[in-house]
Design a protein around this motif. Sequence first.
Motif, PDB file in Angstrom:
ATOM      1  N   UNK A 175      12.382 -24.827 -15.119  1.00 22.46           N
ATOM      2  CA  UNK A 175      13.196 -23.802 -15.751  1.00 22.46           C
ATOM      3  C   UNK A 175      12.293 -22.757 -16.401  1.00 22.46           C
ATOM      4  N   UNK A 176      12.657 -21.494 -16.200  1.00 18.88           N
ATOM      5  CA  UNK A 176      11.882 -20.396 -16.773  1.00 18.88           C
ATOM      6  C   UNK A 176      12.583 -19.765 -17.966  1.00 18.88           C
ATOM      7  N   UNK A 177      13.669 -20.406 -18.424  1.00 16.56           N
ATOM      8  CA  UNK A 177      14.473 -19.826 -19.498  1.00 16.56           C
ATOM      9  C   UNK A 177      13.641 -19.548 -20.742  1.00 16.56           C
ATOM     10  N   UNK A 178      12.755 -20.440 -21.081  1.00 16.37           N
ATOM     11  CA  UNK A 178      11.932 -20.269 -22.283  1.00 16.37           C
ATOM     12  C   UNK A 178      10.451 -20.370 -21.954  1.00 16.37           C
ATOM     13  N   UNK A 179      10.080 -20.028 -20.707  1.00 14.43           N
ATOM     14  CA  UNK A 179       8.695 -20.136 -20.255  1.00 14.43           C
ATOM     15  C   UNK A 179       8.185 -18.759 -19.834  1.00 14.43           C
ATOM     16  N   UNK A 180       6.886 -18.488 -20.010  1.00 17.02           N
ATOM     17  CA  UNK A 180       6.311 -17.263 -19.427  1.00 17.02           C
ATOM     18  C   UNK A 180       6.312 -17.383 -17.906  1.00 17.02           C
ATOM     19  N   UNK A 181       6.554 -16.278 -17.213  1.00 12.60           N
ATOM     20  CA  UNK A 181       6.638 -16.317 -15.752  1.00 12.60           C
ATOM     21  C   UNK A 181       6.132 -15.003 -15.169  1.00 12.60           C
ATOM     22  N   UNK A 182       5.946 -15.013 -13.850  1.00 14.41           N
ATOM     23  CA  UNK A 182       5.476 -13.838 -13.120  1.00 14.41           C
ATOM     24  C   UNK A 182       6.359 -13.654 -11.901  1.00 14.41           C
ATOM     25  N   UNK A 183       6.630 -12.410 -11.549  1.00 12.55           N
ATOM     26  CA  UNK A 183       7.398 -12.106 -10.342  1.00 12.55           C
ATOM     27  C   UNK A 183       6.425 -11.710  -9.244  1.00 12.55           C
ATOM     28  N   UNK A 184       6.396 -12.468  -8.162  1.00 13.74           N
ATOM     29  CA  UNK A 184       5.518 -12.189  -7.032  1.00 13.74           C
ATOM     30  C   UNK A 184       6.410 -11.865  -5.835  1.00 13.74           C
ATOM     31  N   UNK A 185       6.549 -10.581  -5.548  1.00  9.62           N
ATOM     32  CA  UNK A 185       7.498 -10.176  -4.522  1.00  9.62           C
ATOM     33  C   UNK A 185       8.906 -10.436  -5.024  1.00  9.62           C
ATOM     34  N   UNK A 186       9.654 -11.242  -4.302  1.00 13.08           N
ATOM     35  CA  UNK A 186      11.007 -11.619  -4.718  1.00 13.08           C
ATOM     36  C   UNK A 186      11.025 -12.979  -5.400  1.00 13.08           C
ATOM     37  N   UNK A 187       9.872 -13.605  -5.536  1.00 14.32           N
ATOM     38  CA  UNK A 187       9.814 -14.956  -6.081  1.00 14.32           C
ATOM     39  C   UNK A 187       9.456 -14.934  -7.566  1.00 14.32           C
ATOM     40  N   UNK A 188      10.165 -15.759  -8.341  1.00 14.04           N
ATOM     41  CA  UNK A 188       9.829 -15.981  -9.742  1.00 14.04           C
ATOM     42  C   UNK A 188       8.950 -17.226  -9.837  1.00 14.04           C
ATOM     43  N   UNK A 189       7.793 -17.095 -10.460  1.00 16.75           N
ATOM     44  CA  UNK A 189       6.844 -18.206 -10.532  1.00 16.75           C
ATOM     45  C   UNK A 189       6.448 -18.459 -11.980  1.00 16.75           C
ATOM     46  N   UNK A 190       6.385 -19.744 -12.354  1.00 19.21           N
ATOM     47  CA  UNK A 190       5.827 -20.073 -13.662  1.00 19.21           C
ATOM     48  C   UNK A 190       4.336 -19.762 -13.637  1.00 19.21           C
ATOM     49  N   UNK A 191       3.727 -19.649 -14.811  1.00 15.64           N
ATOM     50  CA  UNK A 191       2.316 -19.278 -14.865  1.00 15.64           C
ATOM     51  C   UNK A 191       1.421 -20.273 -14.140  1.00 15.64           C
ATOM     52  N   UNK A 192       1.742 -21.570 -14.228  1.00 15.27           N
ATOM     53  CA  UNK A 192       0.908 -22.576 -13.574  1.00 15.27           C
ATOM     54  C   UNK A 192       0.899 -22.383 -12.063  1.00 15.27           C
ATOM     55  N   UNK A 193       2.086 -22.168 -11.474  1.00 17.23           N
ATOM     56  CA  UNK A 193       2.176 -21.989 -10.019  1.00 17.23           C
ATOM     57  C   UNK A 193       1.517 -20.682  -9.586  1.00 17.23           C
ATOM     58  N   UNK A 194       1.710 -19.623 -10.397  1.00 18.90           N
ATOM     59  CA  UNK A 194       1.090 -18.351 -10.051  1.00 18.90           C
ATOM     60  C   UNK A 194      -0.436 -18.463 -10.065  1.00 18.90           C
ATOM     61  N   UNK A 195      -0.965 -19.080 -11.111  1.00 21.24           N
ATOM     62  CA  UNK A 195      -2.418 -19.221 -11.227  1.00 21.24           C
ATOM     63  C   UNK A 195      -2.975 -20.075 -10.105  1.00 21.24           C
ATOM     64  N   UNK A 196      -2.249 -21.135  -9.763  1.00 19.78           N
ATOM     65  CA  UNK A 196      -2.717 -22.036  -8.720  1.00 19.78           C
ATOM     66  C   UNK A 196      -2.832 -21.329  -7.378  1.00 19.78           C
TER      67      UNK A 196
END
Length: 294
Positions: free
Chosen positions: A89-110
């Motif tokens: 859940x990204x409701x209370x988490x920092x996240x990044x939008x990559x194209x049309x995908x919403x990614x949590x910071x851990x997945x984006x960094x990975x």
Amino acid sequence: SADLLAGGGGPQTDTMTECFDCDNCKESLYGRKYIQMDNGPYCIPCYDAHFANTCDECKELIGHDCRELYYEDRHYHEHCFRCFRCDRSLADEPFTCQGEELLCNDCYCSEFSSKCVACEKTVMPGSRKLEYNGQTWHEHCFICSSCQQPIGSRSFIPDKQDYYCVPCYESKFAPRCTRCKKTLTKGGVTYRDEPWHKECFVCTGCKTPLAGQQFTSQDDNPYCIKCFGNLYAKKCSACTKPITGFGGGKYVSFEDRHWHHNCFNCARCNTSLVGKGFIPDNDEILCRDCSSDL
């Protein structure tokens, strides 16, 4: 604007007694929950049908009793606003939008972030970093191989797998001037395979800078043409000036005397004797014709 209210349970005014119906379906709202809009009250089903947004993820209406999240003109149920990769859940988490995908910071960094070649940890998005030659460092990890201090935004010099700040590189590797022993950072001249500052490479006699000028040497010491001629060159027997041999100058020698080519002339008729026979007459030289007249 909307206000969620509960109808009934208390004394009503005469106006409400006469008419307290849903503005859409016209059904009575007494004893029912309703939502007050600017243009009138709505029962819950009518409110959801006419005013609720559609979730961009599941495509269903976001009811009045659901927590709604809004991001870049898109609406989501709270439980639908999740990381595309790990489903967190990204409701209370920092996240990044990559194209049309919403990614949590851990997945984006990975997937998209680089790893620091020094500490091998992820360089987080937005953090200060340095990139060089296809590699990435945290700013505090990019340090001088000699003094071990962060190089930051200062100039540096690569040497194989090492990186040096300019002062350390000059101290460790840069050549030193043969005369003043200070570091040569740029330019300079080479004399007898040794480096010199241009301003340090001067005539041994008059101290005139020799960089870009004709010079010669005596006992490994450099001299300008004038000083060398005055100190060491042969003297012309005719004009008494030094015979340096520079600039294409040629000379003639006979016994212990020497002449510039243009000074090797008959003492009587002044005819050039270069390549011709001549007769010495004490300190003079004569052509054959003038010598036969004696």
